[in-house]
Design an enzyme around this catalytic site. Structure first.
Site, mmCIF file in Angstrom:
data_model
loop_
_atom_site.group_PDB
_atom_site.id
_atom_site.type_symbol
_atom_site.label_atom_id
_atom_site.label_comp_id
_atom_site.label_asym_id
_atom_site.label_seq_id
_atom_site.Cartn_x
_atom_site.Cartn_y
_atom_site.Cartn_z
ATOM 1 N N ARG A 41 52.552 49.857 75.119
ATOM 2 C CA ARG A 41 51.516 50.448 75.979
ATOM 3 C C ARG A 41 50.152 50.327 75.328
ATOM 4 O O ARG A 41 50.053 50.267 74.105
ATOM 5 C CB ARG A 41 51.767 51.955 76.145
ATOM 6 C CG ARG A 41 52.903 52.333 77.013
ATOM 7 C CD ARG A 41 53.033 53.848 77.003
ATOM 8 N NE ARG A 41 52.055 54.487 77.882
ATOM 9 C CZ ARG A 41 52.244 54.643 79.183
ATOM 10 N NH1 ARG A 41 53.353 54.233 79.752
ATOM 11 N NH2 ARG A 41 51.337 55.230 79.931
ATOM 12 N N GLU A 50 52.815 53.067 90.909
ATOM 13 C CA GLU A 50 53.137 54.154 91.820
ATOM 14 C C GLU A 50 51.808 54.605 92.434
ATOM 15 O O GLU A 50 50.859 54.899 91.697
ATOM 16 C CB GLU A 50 53.783 55.324 91.066
ATOM 17 C CG GLU A 50 54.173 56.418 92.031
ATOM 18 C CD GLU A 50 54.882 57.611 91.399
ATOM 19 O OE1 GLU A 50 55.140 57.594 90.178
ATOM 20 O OE2 GLU A 50 55.155 58.559 92.154
ATOM 21 N N LYS A 82 47.743 59.466 84.127
ATOM 22 C CA LYS A 82 47.237 59.781 85.462
ATOM 23 C C LYS A 82 47.201 61.283 85.690
ATOM 24 O O LYS A 82 46.305 61.794 86.341
ATOM 25 C CB LYS A 82 48.133 59.120 86.518
ATOM 26 C CG LYS A 82 47.802 57.663 86.755
ATOM 27 C CD LYS A 82 48.546 57.124 87.959
ATOM 28 C CE LYS A 82 49.855 56.489 87.540
ATOM 29 N NZ LYS A 82 50.505 55.683 88.574
HETATM 30 P P1 ATP Z 1 50.817 57.092 83.782
HETATM 31 O O1 ATP Z 1 51.643 57.241 82.558
HETATM 32 O O2 ATP Z 1 49.348 56.992 83.509
HETATM 33 O O3 ATP Z 1 51.108 58.058 84.873
HETATM 34 P P2 ATP Z 1 52.594 55.229 84.918
HETATM 35 O O4 ATP Z 1 53.334 54.433 83.931
HETATM 36 O O5 ATP Z 1 53.330 56.341 85.525
HETATM 37 O O6 ATP Z 1 51.205 55.657 84.331
HETATM 38 P P3 ATP Z 1 52.759 53.352 87.055
HETATM 39 O O7 ATP Z 1 51.953 53.301 88.273
HETATM 40 O O8 ATP Z 1 54.195 53.670 87.157
HETATM 41 O O9 ATP Z 1 52.022 54.342 86.082
HETATM 42 O O10 ATP Z 1 52.577 52.031 86.201
HETATM 43 C C1 ATP Z 1 52.564 50.734 86.738
HETATM 44 C C2 ATP Z 1 52.758 49.765 85.615
HETATM 45 O O11 ATP Z 1 51.732 49.884 84.652
HETATM 46 C C3 ATP Z 1 54.076 49.981 84.886
HETATM 47 O O12 ATP Z 1 54.710 48.730 84.711
HETATM 48 C C4 ATP Z 1 53.664 50.570 83.571
HETATM 49 O O13 ATP Z 1 54.560 50.184 82.566
HETATM 50 C C5 ATP Z 1 52.276 49.973 83.360
HETATM 51 N N1 ATP Z 1 51.458 50.860 82.526
HETATM 52 C C6 ATP Z 1 51.135 52.147 82.761
HETATM 53 N N2 ATP Z 1 50.418 52.664 81.741
HETATM 54 C C7 ATP Z 1 50.265 51.660 80.844
HETATM 55 C C8 ATP Z 1 49.619 51.552 79.562
HETATM 56 N N3 ATP Z 1 48.976 52.595 79.012
HETATM 57 N N4 ATP Z 1 49.671 50.366 78.918
HETATM 58 C C9 ATP Z 1 50.300 49.312 79.470
HETATM 59 N N5 ATP Z 1 50.927 49.345 80.656
HETATM 60 C C10 ATP Z 1 50.922 50.501 81.342
HETATM 61 MG MG MG Z 2 55.431 55.384 86.134
#
Ligand code: ATP
Ligand code: MG
Length: 581
Positions: free
Chosen positions: A280, A43, A290
Site C-alpha cells: 500500500r 468501492e 476513506k
Molecule cells: P480505504 O482503506 O481508504 O477505505 P479501500 O481499500 O477500502 O480504501 P477500495 O475502494 O476498496 O478502498 O480500493 C480500491 C483499490 O484500491 C483496491 O484494490 C485497494 O487495494 C487499492 N488501494 C486502496 N488504498 C490503497 C493504498 N493506500 N495504496 C495502494 N492501493 C490502495
Molecule cells: Mg476496500
C-alpha cells in the site's frame, strides 16, 4: 514504520517491477491464452485518494504495457455506505489522471449469479445459515494456533438452510439475525477458512442501483473473486492486506472452474484469475483512509473532499498537482512486497520539478507598498517578458509598466547597510524585473512611522531586451503596475497534519491537525492574470487547471472559486526543496 527516502530517478531505463515480471512470465508460458485483463475495483463509498492512484497506475499500467484491457469495476456490495455521487467522482478522477477503461462493471450486476451460486453451495452442503450474533461467531473463530469451535447451526439440514436463506432474501429476517456461512474448515491454520460469512442481510438502505430488489448482500470474499472470474480478469492485483485472503479466493474459484467448470465464464475450464498483491501507499503528514477522510469532511475540519489539503485526487488537483507529477511519483516509489511510509517531501519534490518546466512566471506582491517613479512621464507602456526566463519557445506575455507600481515592502529599506542590495536611498541601482533600472530617492510615512510610498527615478535607457538592458545590477525586484494589476485572494496551504504518522499516534487523530495548514492573504498580481477571470477551458470535457510560478513565492494554481470579479490562487508548493537535505 520506517520512512523511506527515495532518490529521485534519472532518465535511465527502469527495471521491471515484480508484477510486470509475473505478467511477462505468464505471457511467455501462454497462461490464459496470452490474454491480459486487469480491473480497478473501487468501492463507491468515498472519493479516490492518492493510495488508490497507486493501484490505478498498476492496473491500467499493466494493461497499457501488455496490450491488455483494464476495466473499471465498482465493488458495490454494501448499500449502507455507497452512493452514485461517489461513482461519478471516481470516473471523473480516473479520466483526469489520463486513464481510459475498457468497460464499466458493477459487482451488483452479478447479484443474481452470486445468489444462485450461494443456493448451489447450500444444496451441495457447502454453506449453512448461522443464527448466532457476529460477536459469538467471532469468539468461536479460535486463534491461528487453536482451532475454532463449530457453530451449533453448522449441521442444519440442507432443506432448512435453503428455506432460511430464501426467507433472508425475501426480507423476512431482521438485519444481523442470520448470516450465510461457507462450510469449510474450523481448524484451518488460515483463519479465513474457518467458515467465512459469505452473505449478510441489509434492509436498512436501498442499493444505489438495484433499489429494494435484494435483502441479502455478498461479502467481499464471495463477490470479488467471482466477479473477476465472470469478467475474465487474468491478473487481479490488489494490496498486501489481501494476501491472506488469496487461498480463499482460489478456493471459491476452484468450486466452479477446472474439473468443476460449469460455464460461468466464457473462457473455458482452463481459465482462472490470479490474485497478486503489492504494498500500500502511505505518506507522511496525512491519513490514507476513506473513513477518516469522511470524518474530516463531515465535521467541517476541511472544506470538503476536494479541500487542497486532502490527499484525495480532487484535493491534489485543486492544490495544483498535475496528472504527470502524480504518475511520475508512482513510478519513482515503485511496487514491492514491503509496507513502508513515503516522505511527503517526495511528492512535493516531484510537482516542483514538473511545474519548474511548465508554469509561466508572473509577479505577485504579497506585502505591497507603493513606488512612484518621479521622472516617468506619460500613460505607461507595454513590455514583453518571457513566460520562463531563457525559454522563448514557451512564449511571452505582455506586462504593463507605468509611473506607479506595487513593490514588496521588504525590498525597500530607508537606512540600509552595505549588505542590503535592494532599494534604499543613496544611489544603489536595482532592476525592476523585465523592465528598467531604478534608484530610490526617498519615502513617505504615515503618523505611525509606517512607510506609505517609496520614491525613485528610472533610467529610460536601461530597458530589458535593449542594449541598456544588459547592464547588471546586484538585485532584481518584483513589481506590479498599479492600474493594470489586480487583487487576488491567495490561499497558502501547508501540510494537513502536524505529525508524521497520525495513524500511529495514540488518541484522536483530529487533535493532530496542523493549525497552520491554511493562511489567506490578498496579493497584488500582474494584469496578465486577468484572463483567468474568464470561464475555464475544457479539453475533452475536462476542465484545465492553470499553474503559475509567482516569482519568489512558489507555485500556484487558479482555484475554481475564481469568478469574473475575483481571482483566487492556491499555493501548490513553495520554491524551496528540502527533500534531499
Ligand atoms: P480505504 O482503506 O481508504 O477505505 P479501500 O481499500 O477500502 O480504501 P477500495 O475502494 O476498496 O478502498 O480500493 C480500491 C483499490 O484500491 C483496491 O484494490 C485497494 O487495494 C487499492 N488501494 C486502496 N488504498 C490503497 C493504498 N493506500 N495504496 C495502494 N492501493 C490502495
Ligand atoms: Mg476496500
Amino acid at each position: 514504520m520506517e520512512t523511506e527516502t527515495i532518490v529521485p530517478a534519472g532518465k535511465e531505463e527502469k527495471s521491471l517491477n515484480f508484477i510486470e515480471q509475473i505478467v511477462e512470465k505468464d505471457l511467455a508460458e501462454g497462461v490464459n491464452d496470452g490474454r491480459i485483463q486487469t480491473r480497478f475495483p473501487p468501492e463507491p463509498n468515498g472519493y479516490l485518494h492518492i493510495g488508490h492512484v497507486k493501484a490505478i497506475c498498476m492496473d491500467f499500467g499493466i494493461a497499457e504495457k501488455y496490450n491488455g484491457i483494464c476495466n473499471l469495476r465498482f465493488d458495490d456490495t454494501n448499500p449502507a455506505k455507497e452512493d452514485t455521487e461517489y461513482v461519478e467522482t471516481i470516473e471523473r478522477d480516473i479520466r483526469w489522471l489520463g486513464f481510459r477503461w475498457g468497460q464499466i462493471y458493477y459487482a451488483s450486476d452479478y447479484f443474481q449469479q452470486l445468489y444462485d451460486l450461494a443456493i448451489r453451495f447450500i444444496k451441495e452442503g457447502k454453506a449453512y445459515v448461522d443464527e448466532q450474533t457476529a460477536e459469538q461467531i467471532a469468539e468461536q473463530k479460535g486463534t491461528p494456533t487453536e482451532p475454532g469451535v463449530a457453530s451449533p447451526y453448522r449441521d442444519r439440514p440442507i432443506e432448512e438452510n435453503l428455506r432460511l436463506f430464501e426467507a433472508m432474501q425475501r426480507g423476512e429476517i431482521e438485519d444481523g439475525k442470520m448470516v450465510l456461512r461457507a462450510k469449510i474448515d474450523m481448524s484451518n491454520p488460515n483463519m479465513h477458512f474457518r467458515d467465512p460469512i459469505i452473505y449478510r442481510i441489509i434492509t436498512t438502505h436501498p442499493h444505489h442501483r438495484t433499489g429494494r430488489q435484494w435483502n441479502v448482500y455478498p461479502m467481499y470474499d464471495f463477490a470479488h473473486g467471482q466477479s473477476d472470474y465472470f469478467e475474465g480478469v487474468t491478473h487481479s492485483i490488489c494490496t498486501l492486506e489481501f494476501e491472506v485472503h488469496r487461498p480463499l479466493y482460489d478456493y471459491f474459484i476452484d468450486q466452479f472452474s477446472g474439473p468443476n467448470f460449469c460455464g460461468l465464464s466464457p473462457y473455458g475450464p482452463d481459465y482462472r484469475p490470479k490474485q497478486r498483491e503489492f504494498n500500500r501507499l502511505n505518506i507522511t503528514y496525512t491519513v490514507m483512509s476513506k473513513r477518516k477522510m469522511l470524518q474530516l469532511v463531515q465535521e467541517g475540519l476541511v472544506a470538503g473532499w476536494d479541500d487542497p489539503r486532502m490527499p484525495t485526487v480532487c484535493g491534489l488537483r485543486r492544490r495544483g498537482y498535475t496528472p504527470q507529477a502524480i504518475r511520475d511519483f508512482m513510478d519513482r516509489i515503485g511496487y514491492t512486497k514491503v509496507e513502508g511510509m513515503i516522505d511527503q517531501g517526495l511528492l512535493e519534490h516531484v510537482i516542483r520539478e514538473n511545474l519548474k518546466e511548465t508554469a509561466p512566471r508572473v509577479c505577485a506582491i504579497f506585502d505591497p507598498v507603493k513606488l512612484i517613479i518621479t521622472n516617468y512621464e506619460g500613460e505607461g507602456e507595454t513590455l514583453t517578458a518571457e513566460n520562463i526566463d531563457g525559454h522563448d519557445e514557451l512564449g511571452t506575455r505582455e506586462i504593463r509598466f507605468g509611473r506607479e507600481l506595487w513593490i514588496e515592502r521588504g525590498d525597500f529599506l530607508e537606512e540600509a547597510d552595505n549588505k542590503f542590495f535592494r532599494l534604499s536611498p543613496g544611489g544603489r541601482e536595482v532592476r525592476l524585473k523585465s523592465s528598467y533600472i531604478i534608484q530610490a530617492t526617498g519615502c513617505e510615512k504615515d503618523a505611525e512611522g509606517r512607510i506609505t510610498t517609496v520614491y525613485a527615478t528610472y533610467d529610460p535607457d536601461s530597458k530589458s531586451g535593449t542594449e541598456g538592458g544588459n547592464r547588471k545590477t546586484k538585485a532584481t525586484i518584483n513589481w506590479v503596475e498599479c492600474r493594470s494589476g489586480l487583487d487576488a485572494e491567495v490561499r497558502l496551504y501547508d501540510r494537513l497534519f502536524a505529525v508524521e504518522n497520525p495513524a500511529a499516534e495514540e488518541g484522536d487523530f483530529r487533535d493532530l491537525l496542523n493549525p497552520e495548514s491554511l493562511k489567506v492573504v490578498t496579493a497584488k498580481v500582474e494584469g496578465a492574470l486577468r484572463s483567468e477571470l474568464h470561464a475555464p477551458v475544457l479539453v475533452d470535457g475536462i476542465e484545465q487547471e492553470n499553474h503559475y510560478q509567482l516569482l519568489k513565492q512558489g507555485y500556484f494554481v487558479v482555484d475554481p472559486d475564481t469568478t469574473s470579479e475575483k481571482l483566487v490562487l492556491n499555493r501548490t508548493c513553495s520554491l524551496k526543496d528540502n527533500y534531499l537535505k
